[in-house]
Structure formats: structure tokens, C-alpha cells
Design an enzyme around this catalytic site. Sequence first.
Site, PDB file in Angstrom:
ATOM      1  N   PHE A   6       1.417  -2.022  -8.556  1.00  0.00           N
ATOM      2  CA  PHE A   6       0.465  -3.200  -8.155  1.00  0.00           C
ATOM      3  C   PHE A   6      -0.834  -2.691  -7.291  1.00  0.00           C
ATOM      4  O   PHE A   6      -0.552  -2.011  -6.543  1.00  0.00           O
ATOM      5  CB  PHE A   6       1.509  -4.059  -7.114  1.00  0.00           C
ATOM      6  CG  PHE A   6       0.927  -5.283  -6.482  1.00  0.00           C
ATOM      7  CD1 PHE A   6       0.537  -6.441  -7.270  1.00  0.00           C
ATOM      8  CD2 PHE A   6       0.759  -5.317  -4.993  1.00  0.00           C
ATOM      9  CE1 PHE A   6      -0.013  -7.551  -6.385  1.00  0.00           C
ATOM     10  CE2 PHE A   6       0.250  -6.431  -4.188  1.00  0.00           C
ATOM     11  CZ  PHE A   6      -0.119  -7.518  -5.155  1.00  0.00           C
ATOM     12  N   ARG A  22       9.160  -8.537   0.382  1.00  0.00           N
ATOM     13  CA  ARG A  22       9.224  -7.826   1.747  1.00  0.00           C
ATOM     14  C   ARG A  22      10.807  -7.626   2.176  1.00  0.00           C
ATOM     15  O   ARG A  22      11.090  -6.655   2.919  1.00  0.00           O
ATOM     16  CB  ARG A  22       8.586  -8.363   2.916  1.00  0.00           C
ATOM     17  CG  ARG A  22       7.278  -8.095   2.968  1.00  0.00           C
ATOM     18  CD  ARG A  22       6.164  -9.032   3.670  1.00  0.00           C
ATOM     19  NE  ARG A  22       4.885  -8.636   3.587  1.00  0.00           N
ATOM     20  CZ  ARG A  22       3.879  -9.230   3.737  1.00  0.00           C
ATOM     21  NH1 ARG A  22       3.882 -10.471   4.118  1.00  0.00           N
ATOM     22  NH2 ARG A  22       2.668  -8.699   3.601  1.00  0.00           N
ATOM     23  N   GLU A  26       3.209  -2.143   2.356  1.00  0.00           N
ATOM     24  CA  GLU A  26       3.531  -3.747   2.033  1.00  0.00           C
ATOM     25  C   GLU A  26       3.293  -4.587   3.171  1.00  0.00           C
ATOM     26  O   GLU A  26       4.066  -5.615   3.819  1.00  0.00           O
ATOM     27  CB  GLU A  26       5.098  -3.863   1.589  1.00  0.00           C
ATOM     28  CG  GLU A  26       5.086  -3.255   0.147  1.00  0.00           C
ATOM     29  CD  GLU A  26       5.948  -3.612  -0.656  1.00  0.00           C
ATOM     30  OE1 GLU A  26       6.408  -4.748  -0.577  1.00  0.00           O
ATOM     31  OE2 GLU A  26       6.540  -3.052  -1.695  1.00  0.00           O
ATOM     32  N   THR A  72       1.455  -3.880   7.498  1.00  0.00           N
ATOM     33  CA  THR A  72       1.917  -2.989   8.460  1.00  0.00           C
ATOM     34  C   THR A  72       2.921  -4.013   9.255  1.00  0.00           C
ATOM     35  O   THR A  72       2.765  -5.278   9.211  1.00  0.00           O
ATOM     36  CB  THR A  72       0.945  -2.597   9.306  1.00  0.00           C
ATOM     37  OG1 THR A  72       0.058  -3.935   9.893  1.00  0.00           O
ATOM     38  CG2 THR A  72      -0.151  -1.738   8.864  1.00  0.00           C
ATOM     39  N   SER A  88      -5.156  -4.040   5.568  1.00  0.00           N
ATOM     40  CA  SER A  88      -4.294  -5.308   6.008  1.00  0.00           C
ATOM     41  C   SER A  88      -5.464  -6.578   5.967  1.00  0.00           C
ATOM     42  O   SER A  88      -4.956  -7.638   5.783  1.00  0.00           O
ATOM     43  CB  SER A  88      -4.432  -5.234   7.540  1.00  0.00           C
ATOM     44  OG  SER A  88      -3.259  -4.063   8.006  1.00  0.00           O
ATOM     45  N   ASN A  91     -11.560   0.086   1.924  1.00  0.00           N
ATOM     46  CA  ASN A  91     -11.943  -0.792   2.962  1.00  0.00           C
ATOM     47  C   ASN A  91     -11.434  -2.157   2.967  1.00  0.00           C
ATOM     48  O   ASN A  91     -11.574  -3.189   3.622  1.00  0.00           O
ATOM     49  CB  ASN A  91     -13.553  -1.093   2.600  1.00  0.00           C
ATOM     50  CG  ASN A  91     -14.206   0.193   2.929  1.00  0.00           C
ATOM     51  OD1 ASN A  91     -14.083   1.039   3.661  1.00  0.00           O
ATOM     52  ND2 ASN A  91     -15.181   0.544   1.931  1.00  0.00           N
ATOM     53  N   THR A 142      -4.480  -2.845  -2.350  1.00  0.00           N
ATOM     54  CA  THR A 142      -5.344  -2.102  -1.444  1.00  0.00           C
ATOM     55  C   THR A 142      -6.505  -1.307  -2.067  1.00  0.00           C
ATOM     56  O   THR A 142      -6.697  -0.721  -3.044  1.00  0.00           O
ATOM     57  CB  THR A 142      -4.387  -0.994  -0.848  1.00  0.00           C
ATOM     58  OG1 THR A 142      -3.189  -1.552  -0.405  1.00  0.00           O
ATOM     59  CG2 THR A 142      -4.918   0.025   0.178  1.00  0.00           C
ATOM     60  N   GLU A 143      -7.692  -1.343  -1.156  1.00  0.00           N
ATOM     61  CA  GLU A 143      -8.896  -0.484  -1.376  1.00  0.00           C
ATOM     62  C   GLU A 143      -9.092   0.227   0.019  1.00  0.00           C
ATOM     63  O   GLU A 143      -8.453  -0.094   0.782  1.00  0.00           O
ATOM     64  CB  GLU A 143      -9.834  -1.232  -1.654  1.00  0.00           C
ATOM     65  CG  GLU A 143      -9.711  -2.051  -3.140  1.00  0.00           C
ATOM     66  CD  GLU A 143     -10.858  -2.797  -3.424  1.00  0.00           C
ATOM     67  OE1 GLU A 143     -11.964  -2.894  -2.850  1.00  0.00           O
ATOM     68  OE2 GLU A 143     -10.549  -3.657  -4.434  1.00  0.00           O
TER      69      GLU A 143
END
Lengths: 262, 388
Positions: free
Chosen positions: B125, B245, B366, B368, B134, B131, B128-129
Amino acid sequence: MKIAVCIKQVPDASTVRFDKEKGTLVREGVESVINPFDYNAIEAGLALKDQVGGEVSVLTMGPPQAQDAIREAISLGVDNGIVVSDRAFAGADTLATTYTLAKAINKLGAFDLVICGKQAVDGDTAQVGPGLAVRLGIPCVTCVDDLEVLEDGRKLRLKRMCEQGYDIVEVELPALITVLASLNIPRVPSLKGKMRAKKADIPMLSAEDIGAETSKVGLAGSPTQVATTTVPTFDAKREMLEGEPEEQVDALIGKLKEAGIL
Amino acid sequence: MSKVNYFLTEEQEMIVDLTRQITEEKIIPVRAELDRNEEFPWDIMKDLAQADLFALYIPEEYGGLGGGTMENCLAVEQLARGCIAVTTTFAASALGGYPILLFGTDEQKQKYLPDVAAGKKLVAFGLTEANAGSDAAGIQCTAVEDGDYWVLNGTKQWITSGGEAEIYTIIAMTDRNKGARGATAFIVEKGDEGFSFGKKEKKMGLRASSTRELVFNDCRIPKDRILGRRGQGFIIAMRTLDLARPGIGAIGVGLAQAALDESVKYARQRVQFGQPIISFQAIQHMLADMATSIEAARALVYAVARTIDAGEKNFSKLSAMAKLFPTDVAMKVTTDAVQILGGYGYMQDYPVEKMMRDAKILQIYEGTNQIQRNVIGQALNKEYAKEG
């Protein structure tokens, strides 16, 4: 390829206790598990099926609770299994066991390959595989460490471990092999296999069902009688020799002569 | 051992037995070595595939077993008792697969899910990058329509199973000026033109899991690789994370249980001042708190998982709770386990130092645990506003 795998339920070595006075195993409260080498036999059968197709059947001689062993084998992926069970089978030595298993295998039909573990860890005889091959009138290759299918499954090339090394043997099928733990790493059960095992109908065949003569099974058919079982004692001694190497060699030779070894 | 009765079904008991067996026979013997060598656990993935575990959450019509969140939680809890790097690799494939399962067309499901269920292909999946952590709305990776293709550009960071997985579900911006509503989800396959892998990260824990950059350099994929509708990407990502989650919570429960097991075993054997240290109240109270918090975490995870499986649609708050509490418990319990084992606990000869290093990621990935608290807090605000 039609494959039969012979397995045995043995006491779980991790829960076994000894009665020190009688020198026997305490069987009460000990769980039964599939003999460790037999997992390798099952895996060998399943791997051959994965490779060339066919069917893997598993059979065991034992009390009715040996059905648990068959269920576990089914959870690993074997197609079907039976228990050969009869009060008359109790007390069987390897002669009577091979007679019973041969009768059961002949009852089930023709197999291209019969696979056994090298030996069972309770009796440690390693006689049932070879004995069964004689009864079935097929060639036997013991202590198999590697295996290759030749000629579309009509032949096997086997690596047989010996004390001084190994032999490479080719054998035409039908044949019987006994396998070592080094042959493969047994797979884990699958969820679908576990569900199938739970529902599986596991036939129980009696002496009559397999057409066995009662004089040849169980205690009646067993010439072997266990007189006593004792725990071996170790009375080895250790002695350190001193002095120059030459003196030590002389002293060692003297002692070996004294002990009647030289 | 007295155990809480969670009234598991026969199938669920089978899942527990099977995953426990795999943990004991296949994971525990190799976990230290996998950790030391940062080695991807392919052999164990094959065992899990052979055991049908990748099929667990996939519907039967796509070659799966049709299990739910509860079944998935039971499996990862047991696997996590062995090694959470291995478990994360397994669970990440479900995280990558959920977008296809939840939002894919029938053709997409037929094309991808049977191989995923059989464990032939892992899924990753990609959200996230560098920058956009969250703040997922800060994604800079773009996808532009070009005839019959979408063209992707940008870099995804810290992608679990990057380079090892065959299938990637990627969130990219299609309409930057629309903010979060300008994100769209896509399926990218290993080997697609213009898709490559960047550096493999070196990590504090979770070292057997592969964490890698995904690089899209004019990556052209056919039109039919879009997942859901254009602009639905952010919703797809949030729904995916909501569903995943409780599984992270279950990993926390399993890891904490393993740390407790080691702690009690050690405390019963270790003799100081002439007696086993478990006879000291200082140790007993630590163990009692550990055991109690683990059971509470387990009960929460199971209850939320069952609520989701029963068809509850609005479960963001609940799944945030089921991630937050057990993973905080895992961090606390593994830290206490190291404390109970003392100097031995700090040494790599014992398994608890790895457990403590590994536990930290559970509070970070997944979402914070601060983000989980945001989700819960915002939901409370909304729920109480409705009550007026």
C-alpha cells in the site's frame, strides 16, 4: 502416482516420563503424536503429488485414537487415510505388524510407491519398512536422503545414506522407500486441510476386513518377546596421561594391552 | 492456565492453533537471524501461503476463505508472538489488498485477488511520502490522464514490502487544487514502465520487513487501473486504514503477550537474594499490570473486530481505539520486560530487546497514536454535537 504412506502414533517424547523402578515408560497422561520421521514420509508423498500428480493415502495400525494421526495427515494435504484397528493386533512385533500392514495395503489396491519413515522413535527397530517390502514383493530402498523422479514417474533415482557415505540407486516402481529427516522440511497444515480433516470420514478396518489370519497378527503372530527392559549404565573411565609425547604413547599402548584391546 | 472465554468458533480456534504452530515451528527459530541480517522472510511467506492464511480475509468467490476482521486479528496476534516484522509483512499484503477488495471492480478483483489469496503475490500500500505522513493530504505524487493511460510521477516513501510485492495500490494527486478531494487510487504492477524502487531503509526494529521507496518516473499504466472514482483516493485510503487498524492492535496484543511470557518464565528462574525474583512484590506488581493491560487490550481488539464484522459502517473511532490502546500497551509491556530481565534483557541473547525495538513502530505506523487520538477526539466532538 498412487502413493501410500505408513505412519505410526508414538508417545510425545517431550512429555514422556520414566518409571525408574520398573524401567518402563509411563504411558498415562502422555500425548500421542505422529512419529517424527513419518512427517518426512508424508511430506515426500505430498511433494511427489505436487510434482507429478496422483493421490496420497495414509494408513496406520493402532488403537481407535490413531484416527487423530490420520486427521493430522489430512490437514497436511493427504487425500485420504485409514486406521487398521483390532484388539487382536495388540502386542504386535515387527513381523506381525508388516503382515497386517501388507494385508491392509493389498486390500486398498495397487500403489506405485509406499513410503515409510526410517524408523519409529518408540521401538527404533527400522524393520517395518523393509519387512513390509518383502511382504508386498516389491523392491526396498532405505534411508533415502534425496529423491528424483525419472521417466515420467516409472522410476526413482534415490540417494541412500550409508555408514561410510551414500549410494545413488535407481529403482523401478512399484517400490517401497524409507526416508530420513534430512530428505525434506515437512510443511505446516493448511486451514482448508484442517477443515477437511475435521469432517473427514476415516474408515477403521478390522482383522476380518483385511482378511488377516488371527494367528499371524498381534501377540499371537509375534515371535519376539521382550524379556526385560533396562536402562544402560555408563561405566567408562577417564584418565589423563602425563609426560613427554613419547612417554604418553608408551603408557597408552601399555594400557591398551592391559585392557586386552591391543 | 485460566483464560478469558472469548467464545471463538471452531474455525477461529483452528486459525489460532495453526498460526501458533507456524509461529513456534517456523518463526521463533529464525527470528533473531532474520532481524540480524535484515532478511526478507520469503520462506515464512511461503509457509503462510501454503497454510491458506493469505486467503483468510478474501471472499470465497475470489479464492479466499471469506473470513472477517476477527479472523485476521486472531491470525496476526499469534504470528506477532513470534516476530512482528514477519507479521507486518503478512499484514501489509492485506492493507494493500483492501483497496481492491473494497473499491475494485469485479474485473479488478478477478484479476488480482485469486493470486493474492493463494499467496502467489504480495500487495503493498503506497500512501506515505517524504512530506506527507500524518498529513496525507500533502501528497505530491501526481497522476495525469494521457489518452488510454494514466501517467504517474513522484516518490512514495517507507513502503512496506516495496520491491518484494508484485501489486501496489497507490494514492496520487489527480487534481491538486481540490486538496484531499483531488487524490485518486491506482493499481500499479511491478514491471510497469517507469516504475522502480529506491533505497531500502535501515531501521531500529522491524528489520526483516522490507521498507523501501517507490519511484514513478513517467510511469504509464492503462486507464482501467484506476481504483474507485477519480477524487475518491483519500476516502479509499482512510477506509483501508480504518479496516486495518484493529489488526495492528492485535499485533500489539501478540507482541505484548510474548514479552509477558518471557518475563514470567525468567522471573520464576532468576534467583537473587536467595529466591526467585518472582517472589518479590516489585516484580509481581509489574507482571500483574502487564498481564491485566494485555487482557484488556485483547478484549478491546476482539470486541471492535466483531463490531466491524457485524456490519457497523461507522467505525473510525472504534478502530482507532483498537489500534491506540494495544500498541501503547505493547510499548509499555516490552519496555517492562527488558527491565525485568535486567542486564540479560538488554542483551541480544534474549528475545525481549528485539521485542522492545520492534514495539516502537506500532505507535507510529498506520497512523501515529497521536493521530488515533485525533480521530477519537474529533469523533467525540461530532457525536456529542449531534446529541445537542
